[in-house]
Design an enzyme around this catalytic site. Sequence first.
Site, mmCIF file in Angstrom:
data_model
loop_
_atom_site.group_PDB
_atom_site.id
_atom_site.type_symbol
_atom_site.label_atom_id
_atom_site.label_comp_id
_atom_site.label_asym_id
_atom_site.label_seq_id
_atom_site.Cartn_x
_atom_site.Cartn_y
_atom_site.Cartn_z
ATOM 1 N N GLY B 129 0.829 -1.218 0.000
ATOM 2 C CA GLY B 129 0.000 0.000 0.000
ATOM 3 C C GLY B 129 0.848 1.247 0.000
ATOM 4 O O GLY B 129 1.190 1.789 1.052
ATOM 5 N N GLU B 248 13.014 -4.454 -5.791
ATOM 6 C CA GLU B 248 12.259 -4.792 -6.976
ATOM 7 C C GLU B 248 13.087 -4.470 -8.228
ATOM 8 O O GLU B 248 13.024 -5.194 -9.200
ATOM 9 C CB GLU B 248 10.967 -3.989 -6.970
ATOM 10 C CG GLU B 248 9.965 -4.443 -7.989
ATOM 11 C CD GLU B 248 8.757 -3.517 -8.037
ATOM 12 O OE1 GLU B 248 7.681 -4.014 -8.325
ATOM 13 O OE2 GLU B 248 8.915 -2.302 -7.800
HETATM 14 C C1 LIG Z 1 -0.987 -2.534 -12.903
HETATM 15 C C2 LIG Z 1 -0.632 -1.621 -11.778
HETATM 16 C C3 LIG Z 1 -0.448 -2.159 -10.513
HETATM 17 C C4 LIG Z 1 -0.151 -1.331 -9.435
HETATM 18 N N1 LIG Z 1 -0.014 -1.885 -8.203
HETATM 19 C C5 LIG Z 1 0.235 -1.082 -7.137
HETATM 20 C C6 LIG Z 1 0.350 -1.636 -5.831
HETATM 21 O O1 LIG Z 1 0.229 -2.854 -5.639
HETATM 22 N N2 LIG Z 1 0.563 -0.802 -4.790
HETATM 23 C C7 LIG Z 1 0.719 0.539 -4.970
HETATM 24 O O2 LIG Z 1 0.949 1.231 -3.999
HETATM 25 N N3 LIG Z 1 0.609 1.109 -6.201
HETATM 26 C C8 LIG Z 1 0.363 0.324 -7.279
HETATM 27 N N4 LIG Z 1 0.252 0.887 -8.540
HETATM 28 C C9 LIG Z 1 0.312 2.336 -8.671
HETATM 29 C C10 LIG Z 1 1.567 2.877 -9.283
HETATM 30 O O3 LIG Z 1 2.619 2.872 -8.367
HETATM 31 C C11 LIG Z 1 1.241 4.278 -9.790
HETATM 32 O O4 LIG Z 1 0.356 4.121 -10.863
HETATM 33 C C12 LIG Z 1 2.456 5.042 -10.251
HETATM 34 O O5 LIG Z 1 3.231 5.408 -9.143
HETATM 35 C C13 LIG Z 1 2.057 6.303 -11.033
HETATM 36 O O6 LIG Z 1 1.156 7.082 -10.333
HETATM 37 P P1 LIG Z 1 -0.246 7.536 -10.975
HETATM 38 O O7 LIG Z 1 -0.864 6.346 -11.600
HETATM 39 O O8 LIG Z 1 -0.987 8.244 -9.946
HETATM 40 O O9 LIG Z 1 0.127 8.514 -12.151
HETATM 41 P P2 LIG Z 1 0.492 10.066 -12.059
HETATM 42 O O10 LIG Z 1 1.610 10.261 -11.125
HETATM 43 O O11 LIG Z 1 -0.738 10.863 -11.858
HETATM 44 O O12 LIG Z 1 1.020 10.299 -13.537
HETATM 45 C C14 LIG Z 1 0.138 10.476 -14.650
HETATM 46 C C15 LIG Z 1 0.993 10.899 -15.849
HETATM 47 O O13 LIG Z 1 1.693 12.103 -15.526
HETATM 48 C C16 LIG Z 1 3.072 11.934 -15.693
HETATM 49 N N5 LIG Z 1 3.815 12.673 -14.664
HETATM 50 C C17 LIG Z 1 3.597 12.702 -13.326
HETATM 51 N N6 LIG Z 1 4.543 13.418 -12.716
HETATM 52 C C18 LIG Z 1 5.389 13.850 -13.672
HETATM 53 C C19 LIG Z 1 6.574 14.633 -13.674
HETATM 54 N N7 LIG Z 1 7.119 15.093 -12.549
HETATM 55 N N8 LIG Z 1 7.169 14.855 -14.849
HETATM 56 C C20 LIG Z 1 6.655 14.366 -16.007
HETATM 57 N N9 LIG Z 1 5.552 13.628 -16.068
HETATM 58 C C21 LIG Z 1 4.923 13.376 -14.910
HETATM 59 C C22 LIG Z 1 3.288 10.439 -15.506
HETATM 60 O O14 LIG Z 1 4.487 10.018 -16.109
HETATM 61 C C23 LIG Z 1 2.070 9.860 -16.171
HETATM 62 O O15 LIG Z 1 2.257 9.769 -17.543
HETATM 63 C C24 LIG Z 1 -0.039 0.074 -9.629
HETATM 64 C C25 LIG Z 1 -0.211 0.592 -10.899
HETATM 65 C C26 LIG Z 1 -0.510 -0.225 -11.962
HETATM 66 C C27 LIG Z 1 -0.694 0.376 -13.327
#
Ligand SMILES: Cc1cc2nc3c(=O)[nH]c(=O)nc-3n(C[C@H](O)[C@H](O)[C@H](O)COP(=O)(O)OP(=O)(O)OC[C@H]3O[C@@H](n4cnc5c(N)ncnc54)[C@H](O)[C@@H]3O)c2cc1C
Lengths: 332, 391
Positions: B129, B248
Amino acid sequence: MLFEFDPDQRLWQGSVREVVAKECPPALVRAVADDGADTVALWKVYAGLGWTELTDPAEAVELAIVLEELGRATDPTPYLATMTQFAPLAPGAGEPERTGAAVLDGVTARRDGRGWVLEGTARHVLDGDRADRLAVVTGEGVFVVDAAEVTATRAAVFDPVLHVADVAFGGVRVGQEQRTGADPGRARHIALAGMAMTMVGACRRILDLTLEHVRTRHQFGAPIGSFQAVQHKAADMHVAVERAKALAYFAALTIAADDPRRRVAAAMAKAAAGECQSLVVRHGLQLFGAMGFTWENDLQFALKRALAGEQLLGGAAEHRALIAKECHAVEL
Amino acid sequence: MQLSFDAEVEDFRAEFAAFLDEHLPPAAEADRASQSSSDVPEWARRWQRLQFDHGWLLPGNPPEYGGRDATLVQQYVHLLELSRRRIYHSFNPQGVGIVAASLLSFGTEEQKRRWAVPILRAEITASLGMSEPGAGSDLASLRTRAVLDGDHFVVNGQKVWTSGAHDADVLLTFVRTDPDAPKHKGISVLLIPTATPGVTRRPFASIIGSHDVDFNEVFFEDVRVPAANLVGPLNEGWRVANGSLGHERTLLWLSFGERLDEFIRDFEPAGPLDEDAYATAVLDAYALRLLGSAALAQAARGEQDVAGLSVLKLLGSEAAQRALERALSSAGPDGLAHPALTAPYTHLQSETMLGSWFERYARSFAGTIAGGTSEIQRTIVAERVLGLPRR
Ligand SMILES: Cc1cc2nc3c(=O)[nH]c(=O)nc-3n(C[C@H](O)[C@H](O)[C@H](O)COP(=O)(O)OP(=O)(O)OC[C@H]3O[C@@H](n4cnc5c(N)ncnc54)[C@H](O)[C@@H]3O)c2cc1C
């Protein structure tokens, strides 16, 4: 497999770098391009250091290290042609202080008494206008011919430091003692890996120059290298260079080990180098802005060397076609 | 540089191969497939336990934690052997790969005994989490609060994307314990049993299909967690986070190599465009292995280059995505069929990686989004590898 330079190779790379920085600086390349400065002295330095004796395939990785650095420096001598095109076709030719080039197609050998007569014109021969000797691939075998026997015409090409020539054979008589018994297939792997390594070196130079530029050039009150659009292009350039470099050294390693994968590895090296130059040239020139569009900027030399490499010995798409036919599993 | 492993490493591989040959559970035993990242069927639990007991689950660990003190290179060939045979390492990947590893690195002896060993022996399963609705790439902005109250923390807040949480027994949960400190300095890590009152898990389906339920929202309402479940020092959770993801990342690139290998084996190029894309995937797969093994050799010398691993993640995840997109495109109208399998399911594989080309393509975005998005990786490469200035 484990893919890392061993300590001896790292040491070798360090000393090659030092020599190249001192003996083949950008000012020399500039003088060759602008004033047609002579490169014989530089060639003698290489020969004096023993670099022209790295013809044993077992030393392919050490040779690759030299080629990467020379690619980076836009080496103006016939080192690449001599070491990776001529030498593999002329094993045992000796005289490592003399230069060489390879004539890969366009020439036929006609049996005549105890010898042969070579006829035809070969196009786009790397260093064909200035090599001391030529290794000529024909249907009757590979022959070593003295440059005095042929008529070579240097072509005007976009890379101002590169020598490419049309070489005409007007009934050149050769004898059995000039036939080398080399396997052109194997020689080609070395030529491909060598060209790929040169392109990787040139691409590294483009990346280095670009990084230096985006760190120092300011717009909107900040170094342009702090803008993410710029940073991300630079990151992609780095990934492309690392990818191509890994595959080029892998090819060198398979050649050194006489590993059966060397045919595919050489094609992979050339394909990856071609893909790398495509991205690195595009992003590099773009990130330089108009400054990169000038004759005065040294960026042009590395750019043109990388682009020229793609034109020679088959481009990336041609090599990918071969790889697709031969590869059905990755076993490392 | 060497084209083959040393004899001592090959012996190690042979020993593992012999173990697999002797002990792999037969298909007949696998009566049920795993449904989520923390759903481990009984037969797979027995198999994981067997690996643990023989020191083959995580060979780099000491024997009491399912290993045999193997070197990094030996750990690498262990994973290569699994990958070559298409055997999924664990059906609780986050539990084994991240949660247990974090407990072993940062936990107390009691925590290792009580939680890490049971996770590794598949007696319990664990999920991770970290992410929250407001904290994705900017993980350090997480807001789930934990307040110390006597010998318990009281947790309030929400996680999201928590893979497998609905099937997990425990969650390694990143919480804010000091809201006044700079954002990286006020984070701590708690191990929270999902059965604790106040924990609500709401699983939801993924883009793959309404049947594919792995994601969860997890809500914490006045959840009382024993202070003994604090993992690592108070307010040093950021260090644990980097450690967790570090675990990881060292060999994460190998999973992209597997995706590429699967593509290379399963895709039949039809025509020059397919062949071109196919060859590109072959180049990517080789380059990834070569660069990955170089990084590994470097780490084995004790010179781990964490930022350099971003190059591998970027290259591998994007290469797999490009290849799989091509495979889907090449399938034409047949590619619409869903979830028609394009490779036979065998019980030891991760079923999710064997689905239709659509499914494989869609899943490739897990690679470019989770564990630091491609954009974040590019910024890391630019700033920390190439030394470009920060904004
Ligand atoms: C299949 C899957 C399994 C997952 N499993 C887990 C889990 O078990 N536990 C857990 O805790 N999380 C999990 N995650 C979450 C994952 O860690 C997050 O999706 C990831 O950290 C990205 O965050 P976000 O999805 O909120 O995207 P955001 O951070 O909102 O990003 C959205 C877009 O904006 C871009 N962006 C954001 N910040 C910047 C920046 N500074 N510069 C340029 N571009 C930027 C990103 O690259 C992306 O393209 C999972 C995600 C997926 C897809």
